[in-house]
Design a protein around this motif. Sequence first.
Motif, PDB file in Angstrom:
ATOM      1  N   LYS A  31      -5.150  11.524 -15.153  1.00 28.75           N
ATOM      2  CA  LYS A  31      -4.927  12.468 -14.046  1.00 28.75           C
ATOM      3  C   LYS A  31      -5.220  11.785 -12.704  1.00 28.75           C
ATOM      4  CE  LYS A  31      -6.285  16.568 -16.662  1.00 28.75           C
ATOM      5  NZ  LYS A  31      -6.727  15.953 -17.899  1.00 28.75           N
ATOM      6  N   VAL A  32      -4.373  12.056 -11.727  1.00 24.49           N
ATOM      7  CA  VAL A  32      -4.612  11.613 -10.355  1.00 24.49           C
ATOM      8  C   VAL A  32      -5.052  12.842  -9.580  1.00 24.49           C
ATOM      9  CG1 VAL A  32      -3.543  10.734  -8.247  1.00 24.49           C
ATOM     10  CG2 VAL A  32      -2.949   9.724 -10.451  1.00 24.49           C
ATOM     11  N   TYR A  33      -6.246  12.764  -8.958  1.00 22.41           N
ATOM     12  CA  TYR A  33      -6.771  13.900  -8.226  1.00 22.41           C
ATOM     13  C   TYR A  33      -6.333  13.897  -6.764  1.00 22.41           C
ATOM     14  CZ  TYR A  33      -9.740  14.442 -12.326  1.00 22.41           C
ATOM     15  OH  TYR A  33     -10.190  14.598 -13.622  1.00 22.41           O
ATOM     16  N   GLU A  34      -6.362  12.732  -6.140  1.00 22.93           N
ATOM     17  CA  GLU A  34      -5.961  12.656  -4.745  1.00 22.93           C
ATOM     18  C   GLU A  34      -5.860  11.207  -4.290  1.00 22.93           C
ATOM     19  OE1 GLU A  34      -8.881  13.893  -1.723  1.00 22.93           O
ATOM     20  OE2 GLU A  34     -10.380  13.880  -3.305  1.00 22.93           O
ATOM     21  N   CYS A  35      -5.226  11.022  -3.135  1.00 31.90           N
ATOM     22  CA  CYS A  35      -5.192   9.723  -2.463  1.00 31.90           C
ATOM     23  C   CYS A  35      -6.102   9.827  -1.250  1.00 31.90           C
ATOM     24  CB  CYS A  35      -3.772   9.371  -2.016  1.00 31.90           C
ATOM     25  SG  CYS A  35      -2.649   9.046  -3.374  1.00 31.90           S
ATOM     26  N   ILE A  36      -6.864   8.789  -1.018  1.00 33.42           N
ATOM     27  CA  ILE A  36      -7.771   8.768   0.132  1.00 33.42           C
ATOM     28  C   ILE A  36      -7.526   7.489   0.931  1.00 33.42           C
ATOM     29  CG2 ILE A  36      -9.546  10.209  -0.930  1.00 33.42           C
ATOM     30  CD1 ILE A  36     -11.093   7.617  -1.596  1.00 33.42           C
ATOM     31  N   LYS A  37      -7.884   7.535   2.190  1.00 33.26           N
ATOM     32  CA  LYS A  37      -7.755   6.340   3.022  1.00 33.26           C
ATOM     33  C   LYS A  37      -9.078   6.134   3.754  1.00 33.26           C
ATOM     34  CE  LYS A  37      -4.766   4.036   6.320  1.00 33.26           C
ATOM     35  NZ  LYS A  37      -3.615   4.181   7.240  1.00 33.26           N
ATOM     36  N   VAL A  38      -9.648   4.952   3.572  1.00 32.54           N
ATOM     37  CA  VAL A  38     -10.887   4.571   4.258  1.00 32.54           C
ATOM     38  C   VAL A  38     -10.558   3.339   5.081  1.00 32.54           C
ATOM     39  CG1 VAL A  38     -13.264   3.817   3.970  1.00 32.54           C
ATOM     40  CG2 VAL A  38     -12.311   5.517   2.403  1.00 32.54           C
ATOM     41  N   ASP A  39     -10.750   3.449   6.371  1.00 36.17           N
ATOM     42  CA  ASP A  39     -10.317   2.417   7.308  1.00 36.17           C
ATOM     43  C   ASP A  39      -8.813   2.204   7.089  1.00 36.17           C
ATOM     44  OD1 ASP A  39     -12.889   2.181   8.431  1.00 36.17           O
ATOM     45  OD2 ASP A  39     -13.466   0.730   6.899  1.00 36.17           O
ATOM     46  N   ASN A  40      -8.391   1.036   6.697  1.00 36.51           N
ATOM     47  CA  ASN A  40      -6.962   0.786   6.471  1.00 36.51           C
ATOM     48  C   ASN A  40      -6.633   0.569   5.005  1.00 36.51           C
ATOM     49  OD1 ASN A  40      -6.081   0.973   9.150  1.00 36.51           O
ATOM     50  ND2 ASN A  40      -6.856  -1.073   9.581  1.00 36.51           N
ATOM     51  N   LEU A  41      -7.496   1.043   4.110  1.00 36.38           N
ATOM     52  CA  LEU A  41      -7.299   0.818   2.677  1.00 36.38           C
ATOM     53  C   LEU A  41      -7.127   2.147   1.951  1.00 36.38           C
ATOM     54  CD1 LEU A  41      -7.228  -1.367   0.455  1.00 36.38           C
ATOM     55  CD2 LEU A  41      -9.683  -0.983   0.167  1.00 36.38           C
ATOM     56  N   TRP A  42      -5.999   2.275   1.236  1.00 38.81           N
ATOM     57  CA  TRP A  42      -5.729   3.462   0.437  1.00 38.81           C
ATOM     58  C   TRP A  42      -6.390   3.335  -0.927  1.00 38.81           C
ATOM     59  CZ3 TRP A  42      -3.697   8.019   1.756  1.00 38.81           C
ATOM     60  CH2 TRP A  42      -2.987   8.102   2.948  1.00 38.81           C
ATOM     61  N   GLY A  43      -6.819   4.458  -1.466  1.00 40.51           N
ATOM     62  CA  GLY A  43      -7.377   4.514  -2.812  1.00 40.51           C
ATOM     63  C   GLY A  43      -6.825   5.710  -3.553  1.00 40.51           C
ATOM     64  N   GLN A  88       0.829  -1.202   0.000  1.00 39.64           N
ATOM     65  CA  GLN A  88       0.000   0.000   0.000  1.00 39.64           C
ATOM     66  C   GLN A  88       0.868   1.259   0.000  1.00 39.64           C
ATOM     67  OE1 GLN A  88      -4.296   0.024   1.210  1.00 39.64           O
ATOM     68  NE2 GLN A  88      -3.251  -0.417   3.132  1.00 39.64           N
ATOM     69  N   GLN A  89       1.951   1.241   0.750  1.00 38.59           N
ATOM     70  CA  GLN A  89       2.843   2.406   0.768  1.00 38.59           C
ATOM     71  C   GLN A  89       3.442   2.638  -0.615  1.00 38.59           C
ATOM     72  OE1 GLN A  89       3.380   4.641   3.427  1.00 38.59           O
ATOM     73  NE2 GLN A  89       4.169   5.753   1.671  1.00 38.59           N
ATOM     74  N   ASP A  90       3.872   1.563  -1.261  1.00 39.37           N
ATOM     75  CA  ASP A  90       4.407   1.663  -2.623  1.00 39.37           C
ATOM     76  C   ASP A  90       3.338   2.185  -3.589  1.00 39.37           C
ATOM     77  OD1 ASP A  90       6.797   0.632  -1.661  1.00 39.37           O
ATOM     78  OD2 ASP A  90       6.449  -1.392  -2.454  1.00 39.37           O
ATOM     79  N   PHE A  91       2.111   1.715  -3.416  1.00 39.72           N
ATOM     80  CA  PHE A  91       0.961   2.129  -4.225  1.00 39.72           C
ATOM     81  C   PHE A  91       0.744   3.640  -4.103  1.00 39.72           C
ATOM     82  CE2 PHE A  91      -3.815   2.455  -4.232  1.00 39.72           C
ATOM     83  CZ  PHE A  91      -4.055   2.061  -5.532  1.00 39.72           C
ATOM     84  N   VAL A  92       0.749   4.145  -2.881  1.00 36.65           N
ATOM     85  CA  VAL A  92       0.546   5.578  -2.646  1.00 36.65           C
ATOM     86  C   VAL A  92       1.721   6.376  -3.208  1.00 36.65           C
ATOM     87  CG1 VAL A  92       0.359   7.358  -0.855  1.00 36.65           C
ATOM     88  CG2 VAL A  92      -0.979   5.263  -0.670  1.00 36.65           C
ATOM     89  N   ASN A  93       2.947   5.892  -3.010  1.00 32.89           N
ATOM     90  CA  ASN A  93       4.120   6.594  -3.547  1.00 32.89           C
ATOM     91  C   ASN A  93       4.049   6.703  -5.071  1.00 32.89           C
ATOM     92  OD1 ASN A  93       5.239   7.043  -1.033  1.00 32.89           O
ATOM     93  ND2 ASN A  93       6.512   5.212  -1.098  1.00 32.89           N
ATOM     94  N   GLU A  94       3.626   5.629  -5.732  1.00 29.71           N
ATOM     95  CA  GLU A  94       3.472   5.671  -7.188  1.00 29.71           C
ATOM     96  C   GLU A  94       2.398   6.676  -7.593  1.00 29.71           C
ATOM     97  OE1 GLU A  94       3.239   2.070  -9.484  1.00 29.71           O
ATOM     98  OE2 GLU A  94       4.557   1.034  -8.074  1.00 29.71           O
ATOM     99  N   ALA A  95       1.315   6.718  -6.832  1.00 28.62           N
ATOM    100  CA  ALA A  95       0.235   7.663  -7.141  1.00 28.62           C
ATOM    101  C   ALA A  95       0.727   9.102  -7.014  1.00 28.62           C
ATOM    102  CB  ALA A  95      -0.946   7.428  -6.204  1.00 28.62           C
ATOM    103  N   LEU A  96       1.527   9.381  -5.991  1.00 27.07           N
ATOM    104  CA  LEU A  96       2.046  10.730  -5.801  1.00 27.07           C
ATOM    105  C   LEU A  96       2.977  11.129  -6.946  1.00 27.07           C
ATOM    106  CD1 LEU A  96       2.694  10.598  -1.955  1.00 27.07           C
ATOM    107  CD2 LEU A  96       0.808  11.741  -3.152  1.00 27.07           C
ATOM    108  N   LYS A  97       3.763  10.186  -7.440  1.00 32.59           N
ATOM    109  CA  LYS A  97       4.633  10.459  -8.587  1.00 32.59           C
ATOM    110  C   LYS A  97       3.798  10.681  -9.848  1.00 32.59           C
ATOM    111  CE  LYS A  97       8.455   7.786  -6.736  1.00 32.59           C
ATOM    112  NZ  LYS A  97       9.147   6.496  -6.782  1.00 32.59           N
ATOM    113  N   LEU A  98       2.789   9.835 -10.045  1.00 37.53           N
ATOM    114  CA  LEU A  98       1.931   9.946 -11.217  1.00 37.53           C
ATOM    115  C   LEU A  98       1.163  11.265 -11.218  1.00 37.53           C
ATOM    116  CD1 LEU A  98       0.833   8.588 -13.792  1.00 37.53           C
ATOM    117  CD2 LEU A  98      -0.880   7.464 -12.357  1.00 37.53           C
ATOM    118  N   ALA A  99       0.787  11.744 -10.037  1.00 29.02           N
ATOM    119  CA  ALA A  99       0.027  12.999  -9.928  1.00 29.02           C
ATOM    120  C   ALA A  99       0.823  14.183 -10.471  1.00 29.02           C
ATOM    121  CB  ALA A  99      -0.372  13.238  -8.480  1.00 29.02           C
ATOM    122  N   LYS A 100       2.147  14.074 -10.487  1.00 29.27           N
ATOM    123  CA  LYS A 100       2.995  15.154 -10.995  1.00 29.27           C
ATOM    124  C   LYS A 100       3.091  15.143 -12.517  1.00 29.27           C
ATOM    125  CE  LYS A 100       5.848  15.123  -6.846  1.00 29.27           C
ATOM    126  NZ  LYS A 100       7.196  14.874  -6.324  1.00 29.27           N
TER     127      LYS A 100
END
Length: 89
Positions: free
Chosen positions: A42-54, A22-34
Amino acid sequence: AGNQVVIKTLKQTDSDDFDKSQQDFVNEALKLAKCVHPHIVKVYECIKVDNLWGIVMEYVEGEELNYKNLPLPESQALCYINQIGEALE
């Protein structure tokens, strides 16, 4: 009316490595957002619901490119290859 979006998540597993995945997933999303390019979603944002990132991403209408559609006609494959090449520049 709001825009349609896609929320991408990782498939949950009982693996001890899921938190790292999940950490790798979020890091990739942050890079892609740039990345800003017509052929990169386009990546608009990362969200976390309970213990699952989206990853909240742009919805792109069209057919999913998967193995059911293969092999592609040469002209269509070359079009995709060109778009991918432009995005990688």
